[in-house]
Design an enzyme around this catalytic site. Structure first.
Site, mmCIF file in Angstrom:
data_model
loop_
_atom_site.group_PDB
_atom_site.id
_atom_site.type_symbol
_atom_site.label_atom_id
_atom_site.label_comp_id
_atom_site.label_asym_id
_atom_site.label_seq_id
_atom_site.Cartn_x
_atom_site.Cartn_y
_atom_site.Cartn_z
ATOM 1 N N PHE A 114 -1.932 -18.553 17.723
ATOM 2 C CA PHE A 114 -2.079 -19.460 16.856
ATOM 3 C C PHE A 114 -1.969 -20.890 17.710
ATOM 4 O O PHE A 114 -3.146 -21.793 17.421
ATOM 5 C CB PHE A 114 -0.922 -19.679 15.879
ATOM 6 C CG PHE A 114 -0.474 -20.560 15.105
ATOM 7 C CD1 PHE A 114 -1.440 -21.366 14.198
ATOM 8 C CD2 PHE A 114 0.689 -21.312 14.975
ATOM 9 C CE1 PHE A 114 -1.192 -22.440 13.646
ATOM 10 C CE2 PHE A 114 1.124 -22.299 14.120
ATOM 11 C CZ PHE A 114 -0.121 -22.807 13.504
ATOM 12 N N ASN B 43 5.536 -15.712 37.408
ATOM 13 C CA ASN B 43 4.257 -15.580 37.564
ATOM 14 C C ASN B 43 3.416 -17.094 37.401
ATOM 15 O O ASN B 43 2.888 -17.333 38.469
ATOM 16 C CB ASN B 43 3.424 -14.578 36.920
ATOM 17 C CG ASN B 43 3.749 -13.047 37.477
ATOM 18 O OD1 ASN B 43 4.587 -12.950 38.549
ATOM 19 N ND2 ASN B 43 3.807 -12.096 36.542
ATOM 20 N N LYS C 7 2.863 -23.536 41.693
ATOM 21 C CA LYS C 7 3.287 -23.866 42.750
ATOM 22 C C LYS C 7 1.857 -23.909 43.901
ATOM 23 O O LYS C 7 1.892 -24.613 44.678
ATOM 24 C CB LYS C 7 4.310 -22.987 43.418
ATOM 25 C CG LYS C 7 4.847 -23.421 44.591
ATOM 26 C CD LYS C 7 6.367 -22.960 44.840
ATOM 27 C CE LYS C 7 6.797 -22.651 46.092
ATOM 28 N NZ LYS C 7 6.199 -21.229 46.758
ATOM 29 N N SER D 94 3.417 -15.466 23.974
ATOM 30 C CA SER D 94 4.562 -14.795 23.632
ATOM 31 C C SER D 94 4.397 -14.589 22.316
ATOM 32 O O SER D 94 3.901 -15.412 21.407
ATOM 33 C CB SER D 94 5.938 -15.987 23.724
ATOM 34 O OG SER D 94 7.089 -15.345 23.168
ATOM 35 N N ALA E 132 6.062 -23.420 26.878
ATOM 36 C CA ALA E 132 6.240 -23.725 25.573
ATOM 37 C C ALA E 132 7.891 -22.928 25.224
ATOM 38 O O ALA E 132 7.876 -21.714 25.105
ATOM 39 C CB ALA E 132 5.383 -22.768 24.559
ATOM 40 N N TYR F 10 14.033 -12.749 22.258
ATOM 41 C CA TYR F 10 13.172 -14.186 22.134
ATOM 42 C C TYR F 10 14.006 -15.211 22.701
ATOM 43 O O TYR F 10 13.630 -15.808 23.742
ATOM 44 C CB TYR F 10 12.681 -14.364 20.834
ATOM 45 C CG TYR F 10 11.646 -15.561 20.635
ATOM 46 C CD1 TYR F 10 10.557 -15.408 21.207
ATOM 47 C CD2 TYR F 10 12.096 -16.637 19.893
ATOM 48 C CE1 TYR F 10 9.611 -16.636 21.374
ATOM 49 C CE2 TYR F 10 11.162 -17.573 20.068
ATOM 50 C CZ TYR F 10 9.907 -17.683 20.234
ATOM 51 O OH TYR F 10 9.142 -18.876 20.312
ATOM 52 N N ARG G 283 6.393 -14.362 8.944
ATOM 53 C CA ARG G 283 6.918 -15.672 8.945
ATOM 54 C C ARG G 283 6.764 -16.202 7.705
ATOM 55 O O ARG G 283 6.073 -15.895 6.790
ATOM 56 C CB ARG G 283 6.236 -16.785 9.866
ATOM 57 C CG ARG G 283 6.258 -16.142 11.551
ATOM 58 C CD ARG G 283 5.925 -17.373 12.446
ATOM 59 N NE ARG G 283 7.367 -18.123 12.184
ATOM 60 C CZ ARG G 283 7.965 -18.302 13.652
ATOM 61 N NH1 ARG G 283 7.562 -18.057 14.536
ATOM 62 N NH2 ARG G 283 9.245 -18.872 13.358
ATOM 63 N N ASP H 248 -5.039 -14.138 27.666
ATOM 64 C CA ASP H 248 -4.525 -13.563 26.535
ATOM 65 C C ASP H 248 -4.449 -12.011 26.771
ATOM 66 O O ASP H 248 -5.670 -11.403 27.311
ATOM 67 C CB ASP H 248 -5.183 -13.911 25.239
ATOM 68 C CG ASP H 248 -3.893 -13.635 24.009
ATOM 69 O OD1 ASP H 248 -3.371 -12.545 23.745
ATOM 70 O OD2 ASP H 248 -3.607 -14.800 23.550
#
Ligand code: UDP
Length: 332
Positions: A16, A104, A110, A80, A119, A150, A191, A36
């Protein structure tokens, strides 16, 4: 002659928020790499970008070593699962993407000397004892509850990000994202907004959990994306709340949805899921000061746009909702 285009890696690109971020950065003229693993994301959200010269897609799971050839200027880590029903179905992946995945991506940042924005979430405040929630509140989280996978992954994510900032001098940003809604939310993610809108469209009862006196504060996706964009380009490295302070009880919200959808659905009450926060409202003083940002889209307007999106889905999409299983899953 302008500098070469900046190159940005967006993880969770088919989700989303990730897909809306891809749109925004493509429009701003960046070279965008979307990444993704498609566990909860959907390629449908970004397929319109595939034909563009400044967009490429990597099908990859960020909990495995992340390799991106060439220069990267910015990383936005939005991969996530992000709904209670997902945490229950894929708890280990939820923990891994926030912890190993973040590690990762910090390593990649870096290596590439890139700025990274992660996020984070209002869930770091848990079931908050302070209201509204400002960034200096440390939270009230149940480590072993169903949401713990979570909440704790996101808390770890903030810690490791700050450690990379302090120890390696990495250029980092932390967005604490409050409930956000809009087109491309998954209809069956459990949700409250897709749940209520899906129920209205299918002619089902509206399921309010608990007595409906718990509150949430909903931010429209365009406002959220603007806040994240400004944060990335700011020089502020501490966590910052991004959300809409317009708070409403879930029961009042159910009534709003019935009016908006012009249905006459019945409201039915179901048990409150474990550790469901009783109140949530962002204090956005910091975002106003530092980013000169505040939400602009009223709930009525944003909900209308979101409902139009759900109305445009096919019958098949509308009826394959898994929402009914939610209350069964979310118990001890
Ligand atoms: N909720 C509800 N009915 C539903 C789905 C959710 O009453 O069919 C409630 C849920 O218990 C919570 C609120 O709506 O109090 C927001 O839930 P959501 O899963 O959208 O987000 P979160 O709890 O993570 O803020």
């Amino acid at each position: 002659m302008a500098d070469r285009m900046k190159r940005v890696l967006i993880t969770g690109a088919a989700g989303f928020l990730g897909s809306h971020l891809c749109d925004r950065f493509v429009q701003e003229g960046y070279e965008v790499i979307g990444m993704d693993n498609l566990i909860t994301g959907d390629l449908k959200n970004i397929e319109h970008l595939f034909k563009l010269a400044n967009f490429e897609f990597y099908h990859h799971d960020v909990t495995k070593f992340v390799h991106v050839p060439g220069k990267v200027d910015y990383i936005l880590h939005f991969a996530s699962p992000a709904s209670p029903i997902d945490y229950l179905k894929i708890p280990i992946q939820t923990l891994k993407v926030g912890s190993l995945g973040t590690h990762n991506l910090l390593g990649l940042a870096k290596e590439k000397q890139a700025r990274i924005l992660i996020a984070s979430t209002s869930e770091v405040y848990g079931d908050p004892l302070v209201h509204p929630q400002s960034e200096d509140y440390f939270g009230n989280v149940n480590t072993i509850g169903p949401r713990g996978v979570y909440d704790e992954a996101k808390r770890f994510q903030e810690s490791i990000t700050m450690a990379y900032h302090r120890f390696h001098g990495l250029d980092t940003r932390i967005a604490r994202i409050f409930n956000t809604y809009g087109p491309r939310m998954r209809l069956n993610d459990g949700r409250v907004i897709p749940a209520f809108m899906g129920q209205a469209l299918r002619g089902e009862d509206i399921t309010v959990f608990g007595d409906g006196m718990q509150t949430r504060s909903f931010c429209y996706v365009d406002d959220q994306i603007e806040g994240i964009y400004r944060l990335l380009l700011s020089d502020y490295h501490l966590p910052i709340n991004i959300g809409n302070p317009d708070e409403i009880t879930i029961l009042d919200f159910a009534e709003e949805i019935i009016k908006l959808t012009e249905t006459d659905q019945k409201i039915v009450f179901e048990p409150l899921p474990t550790d469901d926060p009783l109140q949530r409202q962002p204090d956005i003083t910091k975002a106003k000061e530092v980013l000169d940002w505040e939400p602009k889209v009223e709930r009525a307007e944003g909900m209308k746009a979101t409902f139009n999106y759900f109305k445009s889905l096919t019958k098949e999409e509308l009826f394959k909702s898994e929402h009914k299983d939610f209350s069964k899953h979310n118990r001890h």
